[in-house]
Design an enzyme around this catalytic site. Sequence first.
Site, PDB file in Angstrom:
ATOM      1  CG  HIS A   1      70.897  30.755  93.296  1.00  0.00           C
ATOM      2  ND1 HIS A   1      71.750  30.416  92.146  1.00  0.00           N
ATOM      3  CD2 HIS A   1      71.894  29.828  94.164  1.00  0.00           C
ATOM      4  CE1 HIS A   1      73.006  29.938  92.989  1.00  0.00           C
ATOM      5  NE2 HIS A   1      73.164  29.600  93.917  1.00  0.00           N
ATOM      6  CG  MET A   2      70.046  35.389  98.810  1.00  0.00           C
ATOM      7  SD  MET A   2      69.493  37.661  99.714  1.00  0.00           S
ATOM      8  CE  MET A   2      70.055  38.616  98.877  1.00  0.00           C
ATOM      9  CG  HIS A   3      72.284  29.519  99.039  1.00  0.00           C
ATOM     10  ND1 HIS A   3      71.679  28.108  98.896  1.00  0.00           N
ATOM     11  CD2 HIS A   3      73.305  29.616  98.356  1.00  0.00           C
ATOM     12  CE1 HIS A   3      73.057  27.495  98.230  1.00  0.00           C
ATOM     13  NE2 HIS A   3      73.709  28.856  97.489  1.00  0.00           N
TER      14      HIS A   3
ATOM     15  CB  ILE B   1      66.614  19.286  95.713  1.00  0.00           C
ATOM     16  CG1 ILE B   1      66.693  18.233  95.149  1.00  0.00           C
ATOM     17  CG2 ILE B   1      68.905  19.630  95.365  1.00  0.00           C
ATOM     18  CD1 ILE B   1      66.162  18.218  94.271  1.00  0.00           C
TER      19      ILE B   1
ATOM     20  CD  GLU C   1      76.806  22.060  93.548  1.00  0.00           C
ATOM     21  OE1 GLU C   1      74.991  21.933  93.719  1.00  0.00           O
ATOM     22  OE2 GLU C   1      77.528  22.284  94.665  1.00  0.00           O
ATOM     23  CB  VAL C   2      72.511  26.224  89.877  1.00  0.00           C
ATOM     24  CG1 VAL C   2      71.328  27.030  88.839  1.00  0.00           C
ATOM     25  CG2 VAL C   2      72.349  24.715  90.420  1.00  0.00           C
TER      26      VAL C   2
ATOM     27  CG  ASN D   1      78.031  29.740  96.491  1.00  0.00           C
ATOM     28  OD1 ASN D   1      78.601  30.765  97.443  1.00  0.00           O
ATOM     29  ND2 ASN D   1      76.887  29.198  96.837  1.00  0.00           N
TER      30      ASN D   1
HETATM   31  P1  AMP Z   1      74.937  27.203  94.193  1.00  0.00           P
HETATM   32  O1  AMP Z   1      76.206  26.358  94.113  1.00  0.00           O
HETATM   33  O2  AMP Z   1      75.291  28.259  94.862  1.00  0.00           O
HETATM   34  O3  AMP Z   1      75.247  27.804  93.041  1.00  0.00           O
HETATM   35  O4  AMP Z   1      73.568  26.292  95.152  1.00  0.00           O
HETATM   36  C1  AMP Z   1      73.185  25.730  93.959  1.00  0.00           C
HETATM   37  C2  AMP Z   1      71.985  25.353  94.547  1.00  0.00           C
HETATM   38  O5  AMP Z   1      70.508  24.813  93.999  1.00  0.00           O
HETATM   39  C3  AMP Z   1      72.138  24.107  95.517  1.00  0.00           C
HETATM   40  O6  AMP Z   1      72.416  24.019  96.967  1.00  0.00           O
HETATM   41  C4  AMP Z   1      71.707  23.289  95.463  1.00  0.00           C
HETATM   42  O7  AMP Z   1      71.751  21.683  96.145  1.00  0.00           O
HETATM   43  C5  AMP Z   1      70.521  23.425  94.731  1.00  0.00           C
HETATM   44  N1  AMP Z   1      69.916  22.660  93.657  1.00  0.00           N
HETATM   45  C6  AMP Z   1      70.065  22.226  92.554  1.00  0.00           C
HETATM   46  N2  AMP Z   1      68.900  21.168  91.631  1.00  0.00           N
HETATM   47  C7  AMP Z   1      68.341  21.870  92.425  1.00  0.00           C
HETATM   48  C8  AMP Z   1      65.730  21.721  92.351  1.00  0.00           C
HETATM   49  N3  AMP Z   1      66.047  21.480  91.156  1.00  0.00           N
HETATM   50  N4  AMP Z   1      65.700  22.262  93.443  1.00  0.00           N
HETATM   51  C9  AMP Z   1      65.921  22.821  94.359  1.00  0.00           C
HETATM   52  N5  AMP Z   1      67.268  22.738  94.970  1.00  0.00           N
HETATM   53  C10 AMP Z   1      68.325  22.304  93.583  1.00  0.00           C
END
Ligand code: AMP
Length: 116
Positions: A99-101, A30, A94-95, A86
């Site tokens: 997940h893999m970026h 996002i 953050e989430v 992360n």
């Molecule tokens: P991390 O910091 O590795 O946990 O990455 C979390 C990622 O999730 C961040 O890059 C956010 O921009 C992304 N993110 C959070 N909410 C959403 C959403 N609803 N849809 C898509 N990406 C999201």
Amino acid sequence: MSSIFSKIIAGEIPSDIVYRDDRVTAFKDINPQTPVHILIVPNKEIPSVNDVTPEDEQTLGHLFVVAKQIAEEHGIAEKGYRLIVNCGDDGGQEVYHLHMHLLGGRRVGPMVVKRD
Ligand code: AMP
């Protein structure tokens, strides 16, 4: 409580999904940091790498297969890209749904912020 990514995987909140199968879902970040910024997420809600178990090995390996395929589909495979996972506060997570970026479409820059 289910994570925001579980809600995306379940179709409860909207997202721009680019790939889906029985083990993983991939959707556009996002808040993209690069022209291509896609999150590849196991459908199973594993909070972080600290919660991974041996039974997750096949699913986590599958993330790489899907990353490679998505990179090819988005035309960035040849020039290259970066895959990031992360973990925890110091890792910048953050989430809390592993997940893999997948980041590419420009030079991604230094791997970490360098110490002074
Ligand atoms: P991390 O910091 O590795 O946990 O990455 C979390 C990622 O999730 C961040 O890059 C956010 O921009 C992304 N993110 C959070 N909410 C959403 C959403 N609803 N849809 C898509 N990406 C999201």
